[in-house]
Design an enzyme around this catalytic site. Structure first.
Site, PDB file in Angstrom:
ATOM      1  N   LYS A 277       0.833  -1.206   0.000  1.00 22.30           N
ATOM      2  CA  LYS A 277       0.000   0.000   0.000  1.00 22.30           C
ATOM      3  C   LYS A 277       0.866   1.253   0.000  1.00 22.30           C
ATOM      4  CE  LYS A 277      -3.116   2.513   3.139  1.00 22.30           C
ATOM      5  NZ  LYS A 277      -3.756   2.469   4.477  1.00 22.30           N
ATOM      6  N   ASP A 282      -2.598  10.328   4.032  1.00 17.42           N
ATOM      7  CA  ASP A 282      -3.995   9.924   4.194  1.00 17.42           C
ATOM      8  C   ASP A 282      -4.714  10.860   5.156  1.00 17.42           C
ATOM      9  OD1 ASP A 282      -6.382   8.590   4.181  1.00 17.42           O
ATOM     10  OD2 ASP A 282      -5.717   6.969   5.513  1.00 17.42           O
ATOM     11  N   LYS A 289     -10.144  12.281   8.863  1.00 21.13           N
ATOM     12  CA  LYS A 289      -9.618  11.845  10.146  1.00 21.13           C
ATOM     13  C   LYS A 289      -9.590  13.009  11.139  1.00 21.13           C
ATOM     14  CE  LYS A 289      -6.338   8.475   8.183  1.00 21.13           C
ATOM     15  NZ  LYS A 289      -6.831   7.256   8.846  1.00 21.13           N
ATOM     16  N   ASP A 300       1.708   6.144   5.822  1.00 24.58           N
ATOM     17  CA  ASP A 300       0.682   5.271   5.249  1.00 24.58           C
ATOM     18  C   ASP A 300       1.131   4.606   3.954  1.00 24.58           C
ATOM     19  OD1 ASP A 300      -1.757   4.139   5.876  1.00 24.58           O
ATOM     20  OD2 ASP A 300      -2.914   5.519   4.637  1.00 24.58           O
ATOM     21  N   ASP A 359     -12.222   6.722   4.208  1.00 20.87           N
ATOM     22  CA  ASP A 359     -11.002   6.495   4.986  1.00 20.87           C
ATOM     23  C   ASP A 359     -10.598   5.022   4.987  1.00 20.87           C
ATOM     24  OD1 ASP A 359      -8.832   7.221   6.526  1.00 20.87           O
ATOM     25  OD2 ASP A 359      -9.906   7.007   8.426  1.00 20.87           O
ATOM     26  N   GLU A 361      -9.559   3.492   2.394  1.00 13.85           N
ATOM     27  CA  GLU A 361      -9.096   3.625   1.010  1.00 13.85           C
ATOM     28  C   GLU A 361      -8.011   2.630   0.644  1.00 13.85           C
ATOM     29  OE1 GLU A 361      -5.708   4.852   2.955  1.00 13.85           O
ATOM     30  OE2 GLU A 361      -7.757   5.390   3.457  1.00 13.85           O
ATOM     31  N   ARG A 363      -7.647  -0.555   1.120  1.00 13.45           N
ATOM     32  CA  ARG A 363      -8.124  -1.804   0.530  1.00 13.45           C
ATOM     33  C   ARG A 363      -8.592  -1.607  -0.907  1.00 13.45           C
ATOM     34  NH1 ARG A 363     -12.360  -2.406   5.294  1.00 13.45           N
ATOM     35  NH2 ARG A 363     -10.585  -1.337   6.232  1.00 13.45           N
TER      36      ARG A 363
END
Length: 513
Positions: A277, A282, A289, A300, A359, A361, A363
């Protein structure tokens, strides 16, 4: 990160004795243990004579040293040609020392010598590779954005002499392997520590390309237009809110033995897909968030960083298997063009997904990458990501969770524990798939429950793994980034986890299939 591709490690040499010249500015690191409630020198012979040992132990006795793990003392020893000796405690004496104990205390020693340029050590007599890895990783520092006002005046650790009685060829190979592994971990750390202002998707892709080409890898980069054309709906959807468009990077190490006629892999040669990933920052998107600690989201892309470092390491070590890394990169930002909760997107391969939470995202971009990776017909697939806060709730800040096909999941977890990254196997209960049902699409990207978040995310990813592929998902949401103080060979900031786990798996597959 320097203009040269990747991290530049200290120069490592192996010697069968302490040089009598040229070490006047060096520090000798000597392990000590607890013996009869006092500190006793370990692994002295044949490197230290009896006079040196007596002088060290007498000084430690006067200081009340016990040899407890991590306990350090800096001594001047007249019987030795070095500037000083650093003793490092291993704890209670035992017959064998786990590699990660040696690695950890070597890291402690390196951190306590952060202004020393050259060291020698007898820790390497216990475990040559672990000692070198620990010293390099413990000496790691990230100073790219320090001005002259705050940058360290010294250059950090630049030379390591590991004392060992191994044969020259064995010692040379072990030192190179340890240096390559530590360099890979440090490279992943550099990526994680680079702020998102300087590591957006396009720049990340360029740096990955430079590293890959320097290692002789085949490199392919899909830009935003190519991603739209090919139908990578997850990557495109997540990247829509940012002015910095997404990328997909593919790095291929073709190490498998091939037939001379058609160039096909021979029957015993394996192919492993790596997926990581790469969310360079993020915010959560429209499902934004909380502001507190959002700056940690520079990490991230820790999974992508580890995957890039691992495939480069596989090439450097010339592993006789194919390793193909597929790395999606995007920035998850809120804007007028961002995807909205309730939108439906189409993942690469045709599965439609209702985006209930922007959030979740990671996956979405990973599903695209997993489907693409499976088109290469791998025997195994390892995916890693800073995927869920639920990993931290369940397992804490240092323990990755591993999910996937049962046998391969357990294999990955076992090897992770052997190298000191300590991943733990977790289940993927079948009933969790029902939590991802959508009334308007094939799947929803989150469940309606706050429970089992790590397992639900793993269940989502499982939907995109091709039949017959042994796979593992390593959630490193907390372990990829140390927000606390340094410990052992682990600094504050990027840790490089799970680079060593993935490489250990690749090595075992190369040996055993």
């Amino acid at each position: 990160m320097s203009s040269d591709p990747g991290y530049q490690a200290p120069v490592v040499t192996v010697s069968s004795s302490i040089p009598r010249r040229g070490v006047g500015d060096s520090v000798l690191i000597v392990p000590v243990v607890t013996r009869d409630d006092a500190a006793a020198v370990l692994a002295a012979a044949p490197f230290l004579d009896k006079d040196a040992v007596r002088e060290i132990e007498a000084a430690l006795k006067s200081l009340g040293a016990t040899g407890g793990e991590g306990q350090t003392h800096r001594l001047v020893v007249s019987a030795l040609p070095v500037a000083s000796v650093l003793t490092i405690g291993l704890g209670k004496e035992r017959d064998e020392w786990p590699a990660d104990t040696v690695r950890r205390v070597a890291g402690n020693a390196a951190r306590s010598l952060d202004k020393v340029a050259a060291v020698l050590t007898t820790l390497s007599a216990l475990d040559l590779e672990a000692a070198i890895e620990g010293l390099i990783l413990g000496s790691y520092r990230f100073t790219e954005f320090r001005s002259a006002k705050t940058a360290p005046k010294d250059g950090g650790l630049r030379a390591i002499t590991a004392l060992s009685q191994e044969s020259k060829s064995r010692a040379r190979d072990a030192a190179q392997r340890a240096t390559d592994i530590a360099t890979a971990v440090a490279t992943a750390r550099d990526f994680v520590n680079t702020p998102p202002s300087h590591l957006h998707p396009d720049e990340f892709a360029k740096r990955a390309k430079a590293l890959g080409e320097a290692a002789g890898l085949e490199v392919e980069i899909l830009d935003d237009k190519a991603l739209v054309k090919a139908g990578y709906g997850g990557i495109v959807g997540v990247g829509k809110g940012s002015s910095r468009p997404p990328r997909l990077v593919r790095l291929s190490h073709k190490g498998a033995v091939r037939t001379r006629t058609r160039g096909a892999r021979t029957g015993g040669s394996k192919r492993v897909a790596l997926v990581g990933k790469g969310i360079t920052f993020d915010t959560g998107g429209i499902s934004i968030k909380p502001a507190a600690n959002m700056h940690h989201m520079t990490s991230d892309m820790g999974g992508a960083a580890a995957v890039i470092a691992t495939v480069v390491l596989a090439a450097k070590q010339k592993l006789p298997i194919d390793v193909i890394a597929t790395v999606p990169m995007a920035e998850n930002m809120p804007s007028a063009t961002a995807q909205r909760p309730g939108d439906v997107l189409t993942q690469y391969g045709g599965t439609t997904v209702e985006v209930l939470n922007t959030d979740a995202e990671g996956r979405l971009i990973l599903a695209d990458a997993i489907v693409r990776a499976c088109e290469d017909n791998p025997d195994y697939l390892i995916e890693t990501s800073t995927l869920t806060g639920a990993q931290t709730v369940a397992l804490g800040s240092r323990t990755p969770g591993v999910m996937g096909s049962d046998a391969f999941r357990d294999r990955v977890a076992t090897l992770s524990q052997q190298v000191g990254e300590n991943a733990w196997a977790m289940p993927l209960p079948e009933e969790l798939k029902d939590d991802l049902k959508s009334t308007v699409a094939d799947l929803a990207n989150v469940s309606g429950s706050r429970f089992a978040g790590m397992l639900v995310a793993g269940t989502y990813l499982r939907e995109f793994v091709a039949d017959g592929v042994e796979w593992a998902h390593i959630d490193v949401a907390a372990p990829a980034y140390n927000s606390g103080g340094p410990w052992g060979y682990t600094p504050k900031g990027g840790t490089g986890v799970p680079t060593r786990t993935m490489f250990a798996v690749l090595e075992e597959i190369a040996r055993e299939g």
